[in-house]
Each structure stands twice: as structure tokens, then as C-alpha cells.
Design a protein around this motif. Structure first.
Motif, mmCIF file in Angstrom:
data_model
loop_
_atom_site.group_PDB
_atom_site.id
_atom_site.type_symbol
_atom_site.label_atom_id
_atom_site.label_comp_id
_atom_site.label_asym_id
_atom_site.label_seq_id
_atom_site.Cartn_x
_atom_site.Cartn_y
_atom_site.Cartn_z
ATOM 1 N N ALA A 132 -17.995 14.231 -26.923
ATOM 2 C CA ALA A 132 -16.803 14.526 -26.127
ATOM 3 C C ALA A 132 -17.144 15.066 -24.743
ATOM 4 C CB ALA A 132 -15.917 15.521 -26.877
ATOM 5 N N ARG A 133 -18.327 15.630 -24.568
ATOM 6 C CA ARG A 133 -18.728 16.158 -23.253
ATOM 7 C C ARG A 133 -19.248 15.061 -22.337
ATOM 8 N NH1 ARG A 133 -23.089 19.999 -25.544
ATOM 9 N NH2 ARG A 133 -23.425 17.996 -26.554
ATOM 10 N N ASN A 134 -19.502 13.863 -22.886
ATOM 11 C CA ASN A 134 -20.064 12.763 -22.111
ATOM 12 C C ASN A 134 -18.927 11.973 -21.462
ATOM 13 O OD1 ASN A 134 -21.536 10.660 -21.064
ATOM 14 N ND2 ASN A 134 -22.645 10.214 -22.950
ATOM 15 N N THR A 135 -18.300 12.573 -20.475
ATOM 16 C CA THR A 135 -17.125 11.950 -19.858
ATOM 17 C C THR A 135 -17.425 10.617 -19.172
ATOM 18 O OG1 THR A 135 -17.359 13.409 -17.945
ATOM 19 C CG2 THR A 135 -15.804 14.091 -19.640
ATOM 20 N N PRO A 136 -18.588 10.416 -18.549
ATOM 21 C CA PRO A 136 -18.827 9.088 -17.961
ATOM 22 C C PRO A 136 -18.804 7.966 -19.006
ATOM 23 C CG PRO A 136 -20.340 10.673 -17.004
ATOM 24 C CD PRO A 136 -19.652 11.367 -18.156
ATOM 25 N N SER A 137 -19.356 8.199 -20.182
ATOM 26 C CA SER A 137 -19.332 7.157 -21.220
ATOM 27 C C SER A 137 -17.917 6.918 -21.721
ATOM 28 C CB SER A 137 -20.252 7.534 -22.390
ATOM 29 O OG SER A 137 -21.597 7.409 -22.008
ATOM 30 N N GLY A 138 -17.164 7.981 -21.903
ATOM 31 C CA GLY A 138 -15.769 7.825 -22.320
ATOM 32 C C GLY A 138 -14.958 7.043 -21.298
ATOM 33 N N ARG A 139 -15.158 7.348 -20.015
ATOM 34 C CA ARG A 139 -14.444 6.617 -18.962
ATOM 35 C C ARG A 139 -14.838 5.146 -18.949
ATOM 36 N NH1 ARG A 139 -15.466 11.278 -15.574
ATOM 37 N NH2 ARG A 139 -17.129 10.088 -14.578
ATOM 38 N N LEU A 140 -16.124 4.861 -19.160
ATOM 39 C CA LEU A 140 -16.573 3.466 -19.201
ATOM 40 C C LEU A 140 -15.880 2.727 -20.343
ATOM 41 C CD1 LEU A 140 -20.144 2.080 -18.853
ATOM 42 C CD2 LEU A 140 -18.617 1.255 -20.615
ATOM 43 N N LEU A 141 -15.855 3.334 -21.528
ATOM 44 C CA LEU A 141 -15.210 2.683 -22.667
ATOM 45 C C LEU A 141 -13.743 2.388 -22.374
ATOM 46 C CD1 LEU A 141 -16.885 4.754 -25.513
ATOM 47 C CD2 LEU A 141 -17.242 2.319 -25.042
ATOM 48 N N GLU A 142 -13.057 3.332 -21.772
ATOM 49 C CA GLU A 142 -11.648 3.113 -21.437
ATOM 50 C C GLU A 142 -11.499 2.040 -20.359
ATOM 51 O OE1 GLU A 142 -10.014 7.007 -20.662
ATOM 52 O OE2 GLU A 142 -10.386 7.640 -22.730
ATOM 53 N N ARG A 143 -12.405 2.014 -19.392
ATOM 54 C CA ARG A 143 -12.349 1.032 -18.305
ATOM 55 C C ARG A 143 -12.471 -0.397 -18.821
ATOM 56 N NH1 ARG A 143 -15.500 3.658 -15.226
ATOM 57 N NH2 ARG A 143 -17.499 2.782 -15.866
ATOM 58 N N VAL A 144 -13.278 -0.612 -19.878
ATOM 59 C CA VAL A 144 -13.453 -1.967 -20.407
ATOM 60 C C VAL A 144 -12.410 -2.321 -21.458
ATOM 61 C CG1 VAL A 144 -15.914 -2.027 -19.845
ATOM 62 C CG2 VAL A 144 -15.185 -1.359 -22.160
ATOM 63 N N GLY A 145 -11.505 -1.381 -21.780
ATOM 64 C CA GLY A 145 -10.402 -1.715 -22.672
ATOM 65 C C GLY A 145 -10.294 -0.938 -23.963
ATOM 66 N N PHE A 146 -11.288 -0.127 -24.294
ATOM 67 C CA PHE A 146 -11.217 0.666 -25.517
ATOM 68 C C PHE A 146 -10.092 1.690 -25.405
ATOM 69 C CE2 PHE A 146 -15.503 -0.890 -26.050
ATOM 70 C CZ PHE A 146 -15.718 -0.893 -27.416
ATOM 71 N N GLY A 147 -9.463 1.967 -26.528
ATOM 72 C CA GLY A 147 -8.476 3.029 -26.599
ATOM 73 C C GLY A 147 -9.049 4.212 -27.348
ATOM 74 N N LEU A 148 -8.732 5.412 -26.903
ATOM 75 C CA LEU A 148 -9.147 6.620 -27.597
ATOM 76 C C LEU A 148 -8.329 6.733 -28.872
ATOM 77 C CD1 LEU A 148 -10.805 9.255 -27.668
ATOM 78 C CD2 LEU A 148 -8.954 10.318 -26.367
ATOM 79 N N GLU A 149 -8.998 6.789 -30.003
ATOM 80 C CA GLU A 149 -8.305 6.806 -31.297
ATOM 81 C C GLU A 149 -8.374 8.152 -32.002
ATOM 82 O OE1 GLU A 149 -8.806 2.109 -32.425
ATOM 83 O OE2 GLU A 149 -10.213 3.528 -33.327
ATOM 84 N N GLY A 150 -9.226 9.026 -31.539
ATOM 85 C CA GLY A 150 -9.291 10.317 -32.195
ATOM 86 C C GLY A 150 -10.460 11.158 -31.734
ATOM 87 N N ARG A 151 -10.445 12.374 -32.223
ATOM 88 C CA ARG A 151 -11.498 13.345 -31.913
ATOM 89 C C ARG A 151 -11.883 14.044 -33.207
ATOM 90 N NH1 ARG A 151 -11.965 16.455 -26.816
ATOM 91 N NH2 ARG A 151 -13.603 17.990 -27.155
ATOM 92 N N ARG A 152 -13.171 14.080 -33.473
ATOM 93 C CA ARG A 152 -13.680 14.788 -34.651
ATOM 94 C C ARG A 152 -14.354 16.078 -34.178
ATOM 95 N NH1 ARG A 152 -16.503 9.616 -37.571
ATOM 96 N NH2 ARG A 152 -14.674 8.936 -38.745
ATOM 97 N N PRO A 153 -13.688 17.233 -34.386
ATOM 98 C CA PRO A 153 -14.278 18.500 -33.942
ATOM 99 C C PRO A 153 -15.589 18.810 -34.683
ATOM 100 C CG PRO A 153 -11.944 18.756 -34.415
ATOM 101 C CD PRO A 153 -12.356 17.410 -34.925
ATOM 102 N N GLU A 154 -16.581 19.216 -33.904
ATOM 103 C CA GLU A 154 -17.895 19.611 -34.433
ATOM 104 C C GLU A 154 -18.380 18.661 -35.523
ATOM 105 O OE1 GLU A 154 -18.401 23.774 -35.231
ATOM 106 O OE2 GLU A 154 -17.044 24.308 -33.599
ATOM 107 N N TYR A 155 -18.323 17.383 -35.241
ATOM 108 C CA TYR A 155 -18.651 16.336 -36.215
ATOM 109 C C TYR A 155 -20.136 15.957 -36.220
ATOM 110 C CZ TYR A 155 -18.451 11.882 -38.677
ATOM 111 O OH TYR A 155 -18.651 10.856 -39.563
ATOM 112 N N THR A 156 -20.778 16.012 -35.052
ATOM 113 C CA THR A 156 -22.143 15.529 -34.931
ATOM 114 C C THR A 156 -23.098 16.693 -34.692
ATOM 115 O OG1 THR A 156 -21.329 13.462 -33.998
ATOM 116 C CG2 THR A 156 -23.658 13.956 -33.655
#
Length: 182
Positions: A132-156
Motif C-alpha cells: 500500500a505504500r508503493n504508490t507509483p505501482s498502484g498508480r501504474l496499475l490504475e493507469r492501465v485499467g486495473f480497479g482497486l478491489e480491496g485492502r488487506r491490513p497488515e497482510y504481508t
């Protein structure tokens, strides 16, 4: 295996000679910080990993790691992994790019090319996760069409730092990809 080409990149099978440049970008602290691999990656471990990657089959369920090569100078720019599910209709995707190449559209170009290839071969859905802290990767995924589907707190659990991190879940359906690709 067919290579995937874009105007500036070739996504291809890994080679043993990719080991040193792979270790170089994977050992950069702010790159390794968001990834699940052990860091630092020793030269021996990098050679072993490149050999493992070179033996993977992109047509079979499981992970296949593409080497991302710059056409301009044939250098290794990064890697992109595809985990084909057992049903061969879904996959997970992940990517890493050398930090010197960030901000130039290479990762976006590689991800779009991989998605096009996967959806053309008949996949129904591609998923991705990121710290979740890797905002550039999240923005890239959204830019190519991915939708944010959820957040798993302290999952990894980060094996390098021992910290628990939140994981963001993304998904992209073939029908949405077709609309975007037009």
C-alpha cells in the motif's frame, strides 16, 4: 516461447547473463523494500534465479518471469512476472523496473504489452497486488485499467525488515480491457 515486443521493449525469456543486472536493481533498497524476495541478492543467488526463470514455461500454470529488455541497447530494464492459474483463465501479475528507468513509461509499456498478450490468449481476469505504500505501482496499475478491489491490513510480512504491511488488491477483466483497448 514467443517474445512480446513493444516500440521500445522486448519481453523475453531470462538468460544467465541477466543475473548481474537483475541483482543490481533488485538490491536497490527502495526497490527491495516493497518486494518479497530476500535482499541482498548475492551473485550466486542471482545466477540460480536467472536459471530457474529461464526454465519456466509461460504456457503452463505457475509463474513465468519475463525479462524486460530495452531495444535501444539490449540491456535488462527489469522483469515482469505472470502467475497463470490452474484454470488457465486467470493470472496474477507483478513487475519491477530498474530505478534509473523510472518515470519514462517503460513499466507502463511492459505491463500493457503483457496484458494484451494475456487477454488475446483468452484470459478472463488478471489480478495484481502491491504494498500500500508503493504508490507509483498502484498508480501504474490504475493507469492501465486495473480497479482497486480491496485492502488487506497488515497482510504481508516483509522478510527483509520483519514488518507487516498493508496489501492493495487490484483486478482487471477482459471485458474492461477490450473497452480500454478499443
Amino acid at each position: 516461447m514467443t517474445e512480446i515486443e513493444t516500440p521500445r521493449l522486448v519481453l523475453r525469456r531470462f538468460r544467465v547473463q541477466d543475473a548481474a543486472p537483475m541483482a543490481a536493481y533488485r538490491n536497490v533498497p527502495h526497490i527491495a523494500h516493497y518486494q518479497a524476495w530476500p535482499s541482498p541478492l548475492t551473485p550466486e543467488a542471482a545466477i540460480h534465479q536467472a536459471r530457474v526463470y529461464s526454465g519456466q514455461d509461460p504456457e503452463q500454470p505457475g509463474w513465468f518471469q519475463y525479462a524486460i529488455e530495452l531495444k535501444a541497447d539490449r540491456s535488462l530494464a527489469g522483469d515482469l512476472g505472470v502467475n497463470l492459474h490452474d484454470n488457465c483463465l486467470q493470472a496474477d501479475l507483478g513487475f519491477t523496473l530498474a530505478p534509473a528507468l523510472h518515470g519514462q513509461g517503460y513499466a507502463t509499456e511492459a505491463v500493457r504489452a503483457a496484458l494484451g498478450h494475456l487477454f488475446r490468449r483468452g484470459l478472463h481476469r488478471v489480478s495484481a497486488e502491491c504494498d500500500a505504500r508503493n504508490t507509483p505501482s498502484g498508480r501504474l496499475l490504475e493507469r492501465v485499467g486495473f480497479g482497486l478491489e480491496g485492502r488487506r491490513p497488515e497482510y504481508t510480512l516483509n522478510i527483509n525488515t520483519g514488518e507487516w504491511t498493508d496489501t492493495l488488491l487490484y483486478g482487471l477483466l477482459a471485458s474492461r480491457w477490450q473497452t480500454l483497448a478499443g
